[in-house]
Design a protein around this motif. Sequence first.
Motif, mmCIF file in Angstrom:
data_model
loop_
_atom_site.group_PDB
_atom_site.id
_atom_site.type_symbol
_atom_site.label_atom_id
_atom_site.label_comp_id
_atom_site.label_asym_id
_atom_site.label_seq_id
_atom_site.Cartn_x
_atom_site.Cartn_y
_atom_site.Cartn_z
ATOM 1 N N VAL A 123 -27.644 -4.231 -40.893
ATOM 2 C CA VAL A 123 -26.556 -3.779 -40.013
ATOM 3 C C VAL A 123 -25.321 -4.660 -40.203
ATOM 4 C CG1 VAL A 123 -25.818 -3.590 -37.599
ATOM 5 C CG2 VAL A 123 -28.043 -2.698 -38.297
ATOM 6 N N LEU A 124 -25.518 -5.972 -40.229
ATOM 7 C CA LEU A 124 -24.391 -6.890 -40.410
ATOM 8 C C LEU A 124 -23.731 -6.696 -41.772
ATOM 9 C CD1 LEU A 124 -25.735 -10.213 -38.848
ATOM 10 C CD2 LEU A 124 -24.039 -8.633 -37.896
ATOM 11 N N LEU A 125 -24.546 -6.496 -42.812
ATOM 12 C CA LEU A 125 -23.997 -6.240 -44.143
ATOM 13 C C LEU A 125 -23.148 -4.973 -44.137
ATOM 14 C CD1 LEU A 125 -23.749 -6.712 -47.194
ATOM 15 C CD2 LEU A 125 -25.976 -5.566 -47.466
ATOM 16 N N SER A 126 -23.637 -3.931 -43.494
ATOM 17 C CA SER A 126 -22.899 -2.667 -43.410
ATOM 18 C C SER A 126 -21.573 -2.860 -42.681
ATOM 19 C CB SER A 126 -23.741 -1.609 -42.688
ATOM 20 O OG SER A 126 -24.958 -1.380 -43.362
ATOM 21 N N LEU A 138 -17.812 -2.320 -44.141
ATOM 22 C CA LEU A 138 -16.867 -1.424 -43.462
ATOM 23 C C LEU A 138 -15.569 -2.153 -43.141
ATOM 24 C CD1 LEU A 138 -19.118 0.556 -40.941
ATOM 25 C CD2 LEU A 138 -17.802 1.516 -42.838
ATOM 26 N N TYR A 139 -15.705 -3.365 -42.622
ATOM 27 C CA TYR A 139 -14.513 -4.139 -42.253
ATOM 28 C C TYR A 139 -13.676 -4.483 -43.483
ATOM 29 C CZ TYR A 139 -11.619 -7.794 -40.217
ATOM 30 O OH TYR A 139 -10.537 -8.556 -39.797
ATOM 31 N N THR A 140 -14.344 -4.860 -44.567
ATOM 32 C CA THR A 140 -13.643 -5.204 -45.807
ATOM 33 C C THR A 140 -12.861 -4.009 -46.334
ATOM 34 O OG1 THR A 140 -15.356 -6.812 -46.390
ATOM 35 C CG2 THR A 140 -13.929 -6.041 -48.171
ATOM 36 N N LYS A 141 -13.510 -2.857 -46.368
ATOM 37 C CA LYS A 141 -12.840 -1.655 -46.859
ATOM 38 C C LYS A 141 -11.720 -1.244 -45.925
ATOM 39 C CE LYS A 141 -12.568 1.644 -49.925
ATOM 40 N NZ LYS A 141 -12.287 1.356 -51.349
ATOM 41 N N ILE A 168 -12.761 3.580 -36.621
ATOM 42 C CA ILE A 168 -13.573 4.254 -35.596
ATOM 43 C C ILE A 168 -15.055 4.017 -35.841
ATOM 44 C CG2 ILE A 168 -14.281 6.514 -34.704
ATOM 45 C CD1 ILE A 168 -11.383 7.445 -35.207
ATOM 46 N N LEU A 169 -15.479 4.173 -37.092
ATOM 47 C CA LEU A 169 -16.888 3.965 -37.425
ATOM 48 C C LEU A 169 -17.297 2.512 -37.200
ATOM 49 C CD1 LEU A 169 -19.563 4.986 -38.567
ATOM 50 C CD2 LEU A 169 -18.688 4.522 -40.872
ATOM 51 N N PHE A 170 -16.432 1.583 -37.573
ATOM 52 C CA PHE A 170 -16.733 0.161 -37.439
ATOM 53 C C PHE A 170 -16.950 -0.228 -35.973
ATOM 54 C CE2 PHE A 170 -15.096 -4.221 -36.817
ATOM 55 C CZ PHE A 170 -16.015 -4.911 -37.595
ATOM 56 N N TYR A 171 -15.995 0.109 -35.126
ATOM 57 C CA TYR A 171 -16.085 -0.304 -33.729
ATOM 58 C C TYR A 171 -17.147 0.485 -32.950
ATOM 59 C CZ TYR A 171 -12.053 -3.319 -34.357
ATOM 60 O OH TYR A 171 -11.216 -4.330 -34.784
ATOM 61 N N GLY A 224 -22.597 0.660 -30.543
ATOM 62 C CA GLY A 224 -23.918 1.280 -30.534
ATOM 63 C C GLY A 224 -25.043 0.295 -30.793
ATOM 64 N N TYR A 225 -24.877 -0.538 -31.815
ATOM 65 C CA TYR A 225 -25.934 -1.492 -32.148
ATOM 66 C C TYR A 225 -26.034 -2.611 -31.104
ATOM 67 C CZ TYR A 225 -26.927 0.692 -36.612
ATOM 68 O OH TYR A 225 -27.317 1.583 -37.579
ATOM 69 N N PHE A 226 -24.908 -2.993 -30.535
ATOM 70 C CA PHE A 226 -24.938 -4.000 -29.478
ATOM 71 C C PHE A 226 -25.739 -3.484 -28.287
ATOM 72 C CE2 PHE A 226 -23.084 -6.140 -25.718
ATOM 73 C CZ PHE A 226 -23.339 -7.454 -26.077
ATOM 74 N N GLY A 227 -25.498 -2.230 -27.928
ATOM 75 C CA GLY A 227 -26.253 -1.624 -26.832
ATOM 76 C C GLY A 227 -27.727 -1.484 -27.159
ATOM 77 N N GLY A 228 -28.023 -1.148 -28.417
ATOM 78 C CA GLY A 228 -29.416 -0.969 -28.830
ATOM 79 C C GLY A 228 -30.212 -2.256 -28.898
ATOM 80 N N MET A 229 -29.534 -3.404 -28.898
ATOM 81 C CA MET A 229 -30.221 -4.698 -28.965
ATOM 82 C C MET A 229 -31.192 -4.883 -27.803
ATOM 83 S SD MET A 229 -29.708 -6.564 -31.569
ATOM 84 C CE MET A 229 -30.298 -8.113 -30.881
ATOM 85 N N ASP A 230 -30.920 -4.226 -26.702
ATOM 86 C CA ASP A 230 -31.788 -4.341 -25.523
ATOM 87 C C ASP A 230 -33.224 -3.951 -25.853
ATOM 88 O OD1 ASP A 230 -32.276 -4.815 -22.755
ATOM 89 O OD2 ASP A 230 -32.333 -2.661 -22.449
ATOM 90 N N ASN A 231 -33.389 -2.996 -26.775
ATOM 91 C CA ASN A 231 -34.729 -2.530 -27.134
ATOM 92 C C ASN A 231 -35.527 -3.594 -27.881
ATOM 93 O OD1 ASN A 231 -34.885 0.598 -26.512
ATOM 94 N ND2 ASN A 231 -32.820 0.167 -27.247
ATOM 95 N N PHE A 232 -34.833 -4.505 -28.550
ATOM 96 C CA PHE A 232 -35.520 -5.626 -29.192
ATOM 97 C C PHE A 232 -35.757 -6.759 -28.200
ATOM 98 C CE2 PHE A 232 -33.577 -3.707 -33.049
ATOM 99 C CZ PHE A 232 -34.739 -3.561 -33.808
ATOM 100 N N LEU A 233 -34.767 -7.020 -27.358
ATOM 101 C CA LEU A 233 -34.853 -8.160 -26.448
ATOM 102 C C LEU A 233 -35.974 -8.017 -25.429
ATOM 103 C CD1 LEU A 233 -31.054 -8.882 -25.810
ATOM 104 C CD2 LEU A 233 -32.614 -10.078 -27.355
#
Length: 202
Positions: free
Chosen positions: A146-149, A153-156, A171-174, A179-188
């Motif tokens: 996810v971080l690599l992606s 995205l940011y570089t491009k 739009i896709l980057f932010y 989305g992934y920040f919100g989804g972190m709850d499922n791991f935590l």
Amino acid sequence: MSHFTISAAITAVTTFLLGLFVFAKKRTQIGIVFFLYSTAISLWSLFVTVHTPTLPSEYGLVVGRLLHLGAVLIPLFFLHFTLILTGYIKKWIIALFLFYITSAVFQFFNLFTNKLITGTTYTNEYCYPTPGPLYPFFFAFFIGLVLLSLVLLYTKMRQSENHAKKAQLRILFYSSIFGYFGGMDNFLITINIRAPILYPYG
């Protein structure tokens, strides 16, 4: 129904429909990969919906495996989609192939062993797959892709001189960060951490 069930059900339906819409409009490589990405998120969300405290314990492990069937594929398809969108696919093709192999290995351990998840942990509010010995490695793999992606995205986005393309990437980057920040709850919650804001709203 709990907020976990409601949010997961909404995510399952909306992401699948979005992927189907894009695929219907653009049956190209990027359209197919985006559809696979959306389907992986939808599959994960669908079984999160089913994975509730009322689920009989004999079905908990099966649902947990099906849930991770989608979870393992999410970061892989996100990276693949990002590489096509940014035009970096040729440069990263060997690495992408290795990431596919790694995902296949995690899927094997998920579906046929107790190394990724060992069962189901129940609480009064929710239940979640009990992490196995390989789970930290899967989590690192997930976060790494996810971080690599996001970096790509940011570089491009910074390099692009086309205003429409730059806006699309922005739009896709932010939205991906959100989305992934919100989804972190499922791991935590698998390590009994309830982060403010993420829990219960993640």
